[in-house]
Write a protein that holds these residues in place. Structure first.
Motif, PDB file in Angstrom:
ATOM      1  N   VAL A   1      -5.954   0.398  -5.484  1.00  0.00           N
ATOM      2  CA  VAL A   1      -6.552   1.407  -4.605  1.00  0.00           C
ATOM      3  C   VAL A   1      -5.769   1.366  -3.301  1.00  0.00           C
ATOM      4  O   VAL A   1      -6.138   0.683  -2.351  1.00  0.00           O
ATOM      5  N   ARG A   2      -4.658   2.087  -3.264  1.00  0.00           N
ATOM      6  CA  ARG A   2      -3.740   2.006  -2.125  1.00  0.00           C
ATOM      7  C   ARG A   2      -4.122   3.047  -1.076  1.00  0.00           C
ATOM      8  O   ARG A   2      -3.523   4.101  -0.963  1.00  0.00           O
TER       9      ARG A   2
ATOM     10  N   ALA B   1     -14.078   0.988  -6.124  1.00  0.00           N
ATOM     11  CA  ALA B   1     -13.566   1.671  -4.936  1.00  0.00           C
ATOM     12  C   ALA B   1     -14.487   2.809  -4.524  1.00  0.00           C
ATOM     13  O   ALA B   1     -14.787   2.996  -3.344  1.00  0.00           O
TER      14      ALA B   1
ATOM     15  N   ALA C   1      -6.959  -4.585  -1.988  1.00  0.00           N
ATOM     16  CA  ALA C   1      -6.799  -3.166  -2.307  1.00  0.00           C
ATOM     17  C   ALA C   1      -5.631  -2.960  -3.271  1.00  0.00           C
ATOM     18  O   ALA C   1      -5.729  -2.194  -4.232  1.00  0.00           O
TER      19      ALA C   1
ATOM     20  N   ILE D   1     -13.494  -2.413   3.011  1.00  0.00           N
ATOM     21  CA  ILE D   1     -13.592  -3.833   2.655  1.00  0.00           C
ATOM     22  C   ILE D   1     -13.885  -4.665   3.900  1.00  0.00           C
ATOM     23  O   ILE D   1     -14.771  -5.532   3.907  1.00  0.00           O
TER      24      ILE D   1
ATOM     25  N   ILE E   1       0.817  -1.214   0.000  1.00  0.00           N
ATOM     26  CA  ILE E   1       0.000   0.000   0.000  1.00  0.00           C
ATOM     27  C   ILE E   1       0.851   1.265   0.000  1.00  0.00           C
ATOM     28  O   ILE E   1       0.729   2.111  -0.875  1.00  0.00           O
TER      29      ILE E   1
ATOM     30  N   TYR F   1      -9.983   2.503   2.065  1.00  0.00           N
ATOM     31  CA  TYR F   1     -10.558   1.464   1.208  1.00  0.00           C
ATOM     32  C   TYR F   1     -10.436   0.094   1.870  1.00  0.00           C
ATOM     33  O   TYR F   1     -11.377  -0.703   1.860  1.00  0.00           O
ATOM     34  N   ILE F   2      -9.280  -0.176   2.464  1.00  0.00           N
ATOM     35  CA  ILE F   2      -9.085  -1.448   3.173  1.00  0.00           C
ATOM     36  C   ILE F   2     -10.089  -1.570   4.311  1.00  0.00           C
ATOM     37  O   ILE F   2     -10.715  -2.619   4.510  1.00  0.00           O
TER      38      ILE F   2
END
Length: 217
Positions: free
Chosen positions: A172-173, A207, A167, A181, A137, A177-178
């Protein structure tokens, strides 16, 4: 006696690629000066190589003038190399040193090292979550480190690892976002493929959609 002051880097100085963990989580782990210097000097030699796999003779480091000046003896150089190999940063195979990557582990067999000897790290050991974040990431800030610790307490470790990898796979770093999820998996469940390996939830979301759901919840 006072050491001379380094004059700084010139405008045309050559820059060399360094694996990101060596300047972050791995740097924090390495306490031995000989190990660190041997690893860095190996990377200098590796950068001069072309083709694949890039490899450096062990003897090159053992007799290297810079390392001899820095560490004082071949014995100390050999100790530093051994520590780097034991840690799993480098592979020693048939008189060669290679950076430890999956590709180089396979290539090492061609230099006379049995596969069982190549795996210096421990297959059953779970990846360090902070290192996994940095490698996939980006930079680990104190705030993100706190978020990761909290996530490991709230979710199964394999969920956190899988969310980081998902991610990264989607480019999508972002920690947000993580986190989205993980919250979705907690709310809706996390599916598995028939092979038993972790899989994505059956509902594919972009995302932007996932983050928007998180904002509305």
């Amino acid at each position: 006696m006072t050491e001379s002051t380094f004059p700084g880097f010139g405008a045309a100085v050559k820059r060399l690629p360094v694996p990101a963990p060596l300047l972050a989580s791995l740097l924090a782990d390495i306490a031995d000066c000989a190990e660190l210097k041997c690893t860095l000097r190996f990377l200098w030699y590796e950068a001069q190589q072309s083709g694949a796999p890039k490899r450096v003779p062990v003897s090159t480091l053992q007799t290297d003038g810079v390392l001899l000046q820095a560490l004082g003896s071949e014995d100390e150089i050999e100790r530093g190399i051994a520590l780097a190999v034991e840690r799993g940063a480098l592979i020693e195979a048939g008189g060669w040193l290679l950076l430890r990557t999956p590709q180089n582990e396979r290539a090492a067999e061609r230099f006379g090292l049995a596969p069982s000897q190549t795996a210096v790290a421990y297959p059953s050991e779970r990846p360090n979550i902070f290192r996994l974040y940095e490698e996939n990431i980006g930079m680990l800030t104190p705030l993100v480190a706190d978020e990761l610790r909290a996530a490991e307490e709230e979710y199964p470790s394999e969920w956190v690892e899988a969310a980081i990898r998902e991610a990264a796979a989607g480019s999508v770093r972002s920690w947000r976002y993580i986190e989205a999820i993980l919250e979705r998996w907690k709310r809706e469940g996390r599916g598995t493929r028939s092979s038993g390996k972790p899989g994505r939830h059956s509902e594919a979301l972009t995302a932007a959609e996932l983050l928007e759901r998180r904002r509305r919840s």
